[in-house]
Design a protein around this motif. Sequence first.
Motif, PDB file in Angstrom:
ATOM      1  N   GLU A  63       0.809  -1.216   0.000  1.00 48.74           N
ATOM      2  CA  GLU A  63       0.000   0.000   0.000  1.00 48.74           C
ATOM      3  C   GLU A  63       0.844   1.268   0.000  1.00 48.74           C
ATOM      4  OE1 GLU A  63      -3.208  -2.325   2.770  1.00 48.74           O
ATOM      5  OE2 GLU A  63      -2.613  -0.299   3.363  1.00 48.74           O
ATOM      6  N   TRP A  64       0.221   2.356  -0.442  1.00 45.16           N
ATOM      7  CA  TRP A  64       0.927   3.639  -0.399  1.00 45.16           C
ATOM      8  C   TRP A  64       1.174   4.030   1.053  1.00 45.16           C
ATOM      9  CZ3 TRP A  64       0.657   8.452   1.724  1.00 45.16           C
ATOM     10  CH2 TRP A  64       1.537   9.407   1.186  1.00 45.16           C
ATOM     11  N   MET A  65       2.348   4.563   1.310  1.00 45.79           N
ATOM     12  CA  MET A  65       2.648   5.108   2.640  1.00 45.79           C
ATOM     13  C   MET A  65       3.636   6.249   2.496  1.00 45.79           C
ATOM     14  SD  MET A  65       5.064   1.988   4.084  1.00 45.79           S
ATOM     15  CE  MET A  65       4.137   0.626   3.397  1.00 45.79           C
ATOM     16  N   PRO A  66       3.606   7.209   3.418  1.00 48.80           N
ATOM     17  CA  PRO A  66       4.579   8.306   3.327  1.00 48.80           C
ATOM     18  C   PRO A  66       6.000   7.745   3.449  1.00 48.80           C
ATOM     19  CG  PRO A  66       2.880   8.805   4.982  1.00 48.80           C
ATOM     20  CD  PRO A  66       2.689   7.371   4.576  1.00 48.80           C
ATOM     21  N   ASP A  67       6.928   8.371   2.732  1.00 48.11           N
ATOM     22  CA  ASP A  67       8.329   7.917   2.782  1.00 48.11           C
ATOM     23  C   ASP A  67       8.862   7.850   4.202  1.00 48.11           C
ATOM     24  OD1 ASP A  67       8.815   7.371   0.218  1.00 48.11           O
ATOM     25  OD2 ASP A  67       9.813   9.289  -0.268  1.00 48.11           O
ATOM     26  N   ALA A  68       8.488   8.843   4.998  1.00 46.09           N
ATOM     27  CA  ALA A  68       9.025   8.894   6.367  1.00 46.09           C
ATOM     28  C   ALA A  68       8.451   7.764   7.222  1.00 46.09           C
ATOM     29  CB  ALA A  68       8.723  10.250   7.005  1.00 46.09           C
ATOM     30  N   TYR A  69       7.236   7.350   6.925  1.00 45.49           N
ATOM     31  CA  TYR A  69       6.640   6.211   7.655  1.00 45.49           C
ATOM     32  C   TYR A  69       7.430   4.946   7.318  1.00 45.49           C
ATOM     33  CZ  TYR A  69       3.146   2.688   9.086  1.00 45.49           C
ATOM     34  OH  TYR A  69       2.502   1.619   9.665  1.00 45.49           O
TER      35      TYR A  69
END
Length: 311
Positions: A23-29
Amino acid sequence: SVHDLEQIFQKKIDEEVKIEPKEWMPDAYRKTNIRQISQHAHSEIVGMLPEGNWISRAPSLKRKAILMAKVQDEAGHGLYLYCAAETLGMSREQMIDDLHSGKAKYSSIFNYPTLTWADMGAIGWLVDGAAILNQVMLCRTSYGPYARAMVRICKEESFHQRQGFESLLVLSKGTDEQKAMCQDAINRWWWPSLMMFGPKDSESTNSDQSMKWKIKRKTNDELRQQFVDMCVEQVKLLGMTLPDPHLKWNEERGHYDFGEIDWNEFWNVVKGNGPCNKQRLEARRKAHEEGRWVREAAAAHAEKRKQQPQT
Ligand code: ACO
C-alpha cells in the motif's frame, strides 16, 4: 496528490486499519519502520551473544537446555524481524552491512558483560521483562507485518521472562554466596534495563511522529514507569532489593517515583563506547565471514536445482 494520499493514510491509521506492504505510505513512515524494525532485529541477533557466553557453563543439564532454547528463539525472532523489514524494501544484506559497519543501532543493553550465572536470571527477568512490555504494545503497531511478528514473539518472550525469574528465585533461596550473586546481578542489570526504553520523552526525537502514526502506542517514559511499578512488586518475592534509594510510592501519581538515570552512560553506550560494543560487533562480523561459504554453497545449490528439470 500526495496531500490527499497522506490524508487517506492517516485516516486508516486513526481507524485502526493495518498498513500492508504494497500500500501507499509516506516515505518517512516507511523509513522510520525500517529503522525501528531493523534495529529491533539487530538487537535480537546481538542479544544472543551475552547469553551464548554461558551455554557451556550452565550449572545443570536442565538449565543448559533452557538457555539453548532461549538463545535459539532469539535467532528466530531476529530472522522474523528482518523479514518484516524486508517487506518495506530494504535488503537483508544492506541491513546486515549497516550493523557491521556500526551505522545501524541496536539495543544498548546488549553491550554489558555477563559476569556470573546469576546474570542469566537477571537478563530473563529484567531485560526480557522490559522487552516484553515494549513488544506487547507493538502487537498493536500500525504496520501489519511488524504487528503480526510481535504476537508470536511475545509468546516466546514471556517464557523467557518467567524462566529468568524462576532461576533467580532458586538462587535467592540458596547459599549466602548464591544470594549475594543474585543481588549483585540485579544491581548491575537494573539501570541498564531502565535505559532500554530509550531517552526521556522530552529528548525522544522520534516519539511524536511515531505516536501519531501509531508505530508506538506508548511513550518511552510510560513504558519505563510501568516496568518500575511491576519490578518493585516482583523483587519482593525474591527477597532482594533494587539498587535505587529514591524508589518510593507516590500516592498522588499512583506510581513509584525512582531515581535519575545516568544519561551520559546511556548515550555513551548508544554511540558505541559501552563496555562490550567492540567485542559484540567483532563477534557478529566474524560469524558473518565464517558463514560466507555456507551462504555461497546454498545459493549455488539453489541455482543448480533451478537448471535441473523437476522430477
Ligand atoms: N539502545 C540503543 N539506541 C536507542 C535506545 C536503546 N535502548 N533507545 C533509543 N535509542 C535510539 C533510537 O533508536 C533513536 O536513534 P535513531 O533516531 O538514530 O534511530 C534515538 O535513540 C532517540 O530515541 P527515540 O526517538 O526515543 O527512538 P524510538 O522512537 O525509536 O524509541 C524504542 C526507541 C522504544 C527502543 C523503539 O525504537 C522501539 O520500540 N523499538 C522496538 C523494540 C526494540 O528494539 N527492542 C530491542 C530490545 S529488546 C530485545 O531485543 C529482546
